[in-house]
Design a protein around this motif. Structure first.
Motif, mmCIF file in Angstrom:
data_model
loop_
_atom_site.group_PDB
_atom_site.id
_atom_site.type_symbol
_atom_site.label_atom_id
_atom_site.label_comp_id
_atom_site.label_asym_id
_atom_site.label_seq_id
_atom_site.Cartn_x
_atom_site.Cartn_y
_atom_site.Cartn_z
ATOM 1 N N GLY A 69 27.234 -24.299 -34.673
ATOM 2 C CA GLY A 69 28.289 -23.585 -33.965
ATOM 3 C C GLY A 69 29.020 -24.467 -32.973
ATOM 4 O O GLY A 69 30.244 -24.351 -32.798
ATOM 5 N N ALA A 70 28.281 -25.353 -32.321
ATOM 6 C CA ALA A 70 28.918 -26.288 -31.391
ATOM 7 C C ALA A 70 29.890 -27.202 -32.121
ATOM 8 O O ALA A 70 30.974 -27.521 -31.613
ATOM 9 N N GLY A 71 29.512 -27.636 -33.323
ATOM 10 C CA GLY A 71 30.416 -28.447 -34.128
ATOM 11 C C GLY A 71 31.668 -27.681 -34.507
ATOM 12 O O GLY A 71 32.787 -28.229 -34.494
ATOM 13 N N LEU A 72 31.516 -26.382 -34.835
ATOM 14 C CA LEU A 72 32.675 -25.555 -35.169
ATOM 15 C C LEU A 72 33.578 -25.376 -33.953
ATOM 16 O O LEU A 72 34.817 -25.366 -34.071
ATOM 17 N N PHE A 73 32.965 -25.256 -32.767
ATOM 18 C CA PHE A 73 33.739 -25.155 -31.526
ATOM 19 C C PHE A 73 34.611 -26.389 -31.321
ATOM 20 O O PHE A 73 35.793 -26.286 -30.978
ATOM 21 N N VAL A 74 34.037 -27.567 -31.523
ATOM 22 C CA VAL A 74 34.811 -28.813 -31.373
ATOM 23 C C VAL A 74 35.953 -28.845 -32.375
ATOM 24 O O VAL A 74 37.085 -29.228 -32.043
ATOM 25 N N LEU A 75 35.681 -28.441 -33.600
ATOM 26 C CA LEU A 75 36.711 -28.398 -34.635
ATOM 27 C C LEU A 75 37.853 -27.469 -34.224
ATOM 28 O O LEU A 75 39.042 -27.809 -34.371
ATOM 29 N N ALA A 76 37.500 -26.289 -33.698
ATOM 30 C CA ALA A 76 38.522 -25.335 -33.274
ATOM 31 C C ALA A 76 39.299 -25.862 -32.074
ATOM 32 O O ALA A 76 40.526 -25.692 -31.982
ATOM 33 N N LEU A 77 38.606 -26.492 -31.154
ATOM 34 C CA LEU A 77 39.259 -27.033 -29.965
ATOM 35 C C LEU A 77 40.319 -28.062 -30.342
ATOM 36 O O LEU A 77 41.398 -28.136 -29.730
ATOM 37 N N LEU A 78 40.042 -28.838 -31.382
ATOM 38 C CA LEU A 78 40.952 -29.901 -31.794
ATOM 39 C C LEU A 78 42.075 -29.412 -32.709
ATOM 40 O O LEU A 78 43.209 -29.906 -32.622
ATOM 41 N N GLY A 135 19.184 -25.087 -34.362
ATOM 42 C CA GLY A 135 20.020 -25.774 -35.339
ATOM 43 C C GLY A 135 21.288 -25.006 -35.648
ATOM 44 O O GLY A 135 22.379 -25.593 -35.778
ATOM 45 N N ILE A 136 21.174 -23.675 -35.764
ATOM 46 C CA ILE A 136 22.367 -22.855 -36.000
ATOM 47 C C ILE A 136 23.327 -22.988 -34.819
ATOM 48 O O ILE A 136 24.546 -23.100 -34.989
ATOM 49 N N GLY A 137 22.772 -22.984 -33.613
ATOM 50 C CA GLY A 137 23.615 -23.167 -32.433
ATOM 51 C C GLY A 137 24.336 -24.502 -32.445
ATOM 52 O O GLY A 137 25.499 -24.604 -32.038
ATOM 53 N N THR A 138 23.656 -25.548 -32.921
ATOM 54 C CA THR A 138 24.285 -26.877 -33.018
ATOM 55 C C THR A 138 25.442 -26.874 -34.007
ATOM 56 O O THR A 138 26.496 -27.467 -33.760
ATOM 57 N N ALA A 177 27.751 -19.499 -30.335
ATOM 58 C CA ALA A 177 26.814 -20.584 -30.619
ATOM 59 C C ALA A 177 25.798 -20.737 -29.491
ATOM 60 O O ALA A 177 24.591 -20.911 -29.732
ATOM 61 N N GLY A 178 26.270 -20.653 -28.264
ATOM 62 C CA GLY A 178 25.373 -20.768 -27.127
ATOM 63 C C GLY A 178 24.380 -19.623 -27.071
ATOM 64 O O GLY A 178 23.221 -19.807 -26.679
ATOM 65 N N GLY A 179 24.820 -18.443 -27.492
ATOM 66 C CA GLY A 179 23.940 -17.279 -27.475
ATOM 67 C C GLY A 179 22.762 -17.428 -28.413
ATOM 68 O O GLY A 179 21.612 -17.177 -28.034
ATOM 69 N N ILE A 180 23.022 -17.857 -29.642
ATOM 70 C CA ILE A 180 21.913 -17.973 -30.594
ATOM 71 C C ILE A 180 20.997 -19.139 -30.224
ATOM 72 O O ILE A 180 19.786 -19.077 -30.431
ATOM 73 N N ALA A 181 21.569 -20.199 -29.628
ATOM 74 C CA ALA A 181 20.729 -21.299 -29.158
ATOM 75 C C ALA A 181 19.835 -20.837 -28.005
ATOM 76 O O ALA A 181 18.661 -21.228 -27.913
ATOM 77 N N LEU A 182 20.382 -19.980 -27.137
ATOM 78 C CA LEU A 182 19.591 -19.454 -26.020
ATOM 79 C C LEU A 182 18.435 -18.603 -26.529
ATOM 80 O O LEU A 182 17.324 -18.664 -25.978
ATOM 81 N N VAL A 183 18.674 -17.823 -27.571
ATOM 82 C CA VAL A 183 17.583 -17.048 -28.170
ATOM 83 C C VAL A 183 16.489 -17.993 -28.658
ATOM 84 O O VAL A 183 15.288 -17.756 -28.444
ATOM 85 N N GLY A 184 16.883 -19.073 -29.310
ATOM 86 C CA GLY A 184 15.911 -20.028 -29.823
ATOM 87 C C GLY A 184 15.098 -20.701 -28.738
ATOM 88 O O GLY A 184 13.945 -21.094 -28.973
ATOM 89 N N ALA A 185 15.675 -20.842 -27.555
ATOM 90 C CA ALA A 185 14.973 -21.517 -26.455
ATOM 91 C C ALA A 185 14.338 -20.550 -25.469
ATOM 92 O O ALA A 185 13.657 -20.984 -24.533
ATOM 93 N N ALA A 186 14.536 -19.251 -25.680
ATOM 94 C CA ALA A 186 14.129 -18.254 -24.690
ATOM 95 C C ALA A 186 12.612 -18.207 -24.482
ATOM 96 O O ALA A 186 11.863 -18.093 -25.453
ATOM 97 N N PRO A 187 12.159 -18.238 -23.232
ATOM 98 C CA PRO A 187 10.716 -18.146 -22.949
ATOM 99 C C PRO A 187 10.217 -16.708 -22.927
ATOM 100 O O PRO A 187 9.012 -16.469 -22.967
ATOM 101 N N ASN A 188 11.142 -15.734 -22.837
ATOM 102 C CA ASN A 188 10.740 -14.329 -22.779
ATOM 103 C C ASN A 188 11.847 -13.454 -23.357
ATOM 104 O O ASN A 188 12.952 -13.932 -23.646
ATOM 105 N N ILE A 189 11.558 -12.169 -23.488
ATOM 106 C CA ILE A 189 12.494 -11.248 -24.129
ATOM 107 C C ILE A 189 13.751 -11.029 -23.285
ATOM 108 O O ILE A 189 14.834 -10.779 -23.832
ATOM 109 N N THR A 190 13.645 -11.146 -21.978
ATOM 110 C CA THR A 190 14.829 -10.955 -21.126
ATOM 111 C C THR A 190 15.881 -12.012 -21.421
ATOM 112 O O THR A 190 17.063 -11.699 -21.627
ATOM 113 N N ALA A 210 32.139 -20.917 -28.856
ATOM 114 C CA ALA A 210 31.150 -21.561 -27.984
ATOM 115 C C ALA A 210 30.140 -20.543 -27.465
ATOM 116 O O ALA A 210 28.932 -20.819 -27.398
ATOM 117 N N LEU A 211 30.613 -19.349 -27.097
ATOM 118 C CA LEU A 211 29.725 -18.321 -26.571
ATOM 119 C C LEU A 211 28.752 -17.829 -27.641
ATOM 120 O O LEU A 211 27.559 -17.646 -27.379
#
Length: 405
Positions: free
Chosen positions: A175-184, A170-173, A87-100, A84-85
């Motif tokens: 990853g989210a699917g893989l997280f659900v698979l692992a959780l189950l 999309g890559i983050g999404t 997947a969330g990280g790469i999605a955050l990069v995709g949505a990031a408004p700045n380099i920080t 989850a972390l």
């Protein structure tokens, strides 16, 4: 093995392998849209290099922590949230408004990814017979290498058509699917986790760092993996265009053969090693043959794409023997230290890239852009690895040599 146990074993191996593949795609993602990322986030080339390297600066030191955690408490409670972390990280990069914000996302990606390879090999060790470790760990690595070879092309095409931000989201999404698979479906083996053998959480690490064999095996593995990180991961395309007059497309095609070869070699030498019951001399032969293959690329001036691709493929195949160093490191160690010793070997191999990649760049600057001189370090490292293998001992492995499965 009962039907239920076999099902859990296959699911654990499959999910762990898919996580390793996913983190490899996440790892290389910035290289597929360098111009767009630098433009959107207002970066220089140097800034982009620092941004991309954030992944490794947290990934490498986390390896020891990951190994200790898995040895003490098992993999499920860490691997599942790590997916989850990541997947969330790469999605955050995709949505990031700045380099920080993008940098925070890249750090998150590296932190989550640090559990992938060690977690997959931990599942192999605890769910499957010892006689299958080299082959199955080779398959895990092969999937990651193929992910690199195919993922770069696929992700580059996707970012060209859809844009880098939707692609990262999309890559983050996925990853989210893989997280659900692992959780189950992801489960620990009954033997996973050991809070009794080592009352002190640092117990496995103390045991490992006292072993000259583990240090030597780790160094051998890092030296054999050096061409993959240095030539395949950074400088190969430039060397092929500068010294062999290839177009950038032809050079990229030839470099991709390194990863195809590494994938094939990881499985091949694992199978051969498990069948013969030996590791040391296969690693030695691989290092010697790899030295010759990489020397043929670096010290010749041929402009034949086919010859260069063949030599690079063979170089990758022979470097695939590096995967046996994980088996050599764990054999002879206590079962309760497997996660830590695997992580230690992986940390040295990844950490070496932080030295060798800039070393080649420094040699290029020092030599006035002489790629042959700078990249002579590749066959030199492989030759040194072959010599160091001679000093290794091969632990007794009755589970291999007497045919016990």
């Amino acid at each position: 093995m009962s039907t239920a146990r076999a099902r859990h074993a296959i699911l654990a191996l499959s999910i762990g392998t898919l996580f390793f593949l996913f983190e490899f795609v996440a790892r290389i993602s910035p290289s597929t849209a360098t111009e767009a990322i630098t433009r959107d986030l207002g970066l220089s080339n140097a800034d982009l290099g620092v941004f991309s390297s954030l992944f490794f600066w947290i990934y490498a030191p986390m390896q020891i922590v990951v190994g200790l955690l898995l040895d003490r408490w098992g993999a499920r409670r860490f691997v599942v949230p790590a997916i989850a972390l990541c997947a969330g990280g790469i999605a955050l990069v995709g949505a990031a408004p700045n380099i920080t914000i993008a940098g925070i996302g890249r750090l998150m990606t590296g932190f989550g990814a640090s559990f992938a390879f060690v977690g997959a090999l931990y599942a192999v060790n605890h769910w499957f017979a010892p006689a299958r470790f080299a082959l199955l760990s080779g398959i895990v690595n092969a999937v990651g290498m193929l992910g690199t070879a195919i993922g770069v092309v696929w992700l580059t095409a996707l970012t060209d058509t859809a844009g880098w931000r939707p692609s990262f989201l999309g890559i983050g999404t996925v990853g989210a699917g893989l997280f659900v698979l692992a959780l189950l479906f992801y489960r620990d083996a009954p033997s996973a986790g050991d809070t009794e053998t080592h009352a002190n959480p640092l117990g496995p690490l103390r045991q490992i760092v006292k072993s000259p064999q583990v240090w030597l095996v780790s160094l051998v593995g890092a030296l054999i993996y050096m061409p993959i990180n240095v030539y395949g991961g950074l400088w190969g395309n430039e060397e092929l265009t500068a010294d062999h007059a290839l177009s950038s497309v032809s050079a990229e095609t030839a470099v991709s053969m390194v990863f195809w070869g590494m994938a094939a070699g990881s499985v091949l030498w694992g199978a051969v090693s498990d069948a013969l019951g030996h590791r040391k001399w296969i690693v030695f032969g691989g290092a010697v043959a790899a030295t010759l293959a990489w020397a043929a690329v670096i010290f010749t001036t041929t402009d034949s794409v086919w010859l260069l691709s063949t030599a690079l493929f063979l170089g990758g195949v022979f470097c695939g023997a590096q995967m046996l160093t994980f088996a050599m490191a764990k054999e002879g160690q206590d079962q309760s230290t497997v996660g830590t010793v695997t992580a230690f070997v992986n940390m040295i191999g990844i950490g070496a890239a932080l030295v060798f990649q800039p070393l080649v760049g420094w040699l290029l600057d020092l030599s006035g852009g002489d790629h042959t001189l700078a990249l002579a370090s590749v066959p030199i490292c492989l030759g040194v690895a072959a010599l160091l293998v001679l000093a290794l001992r091969e632990p007794e492995q009755p589970h291999l040599r007497h045919g016990h499965r």
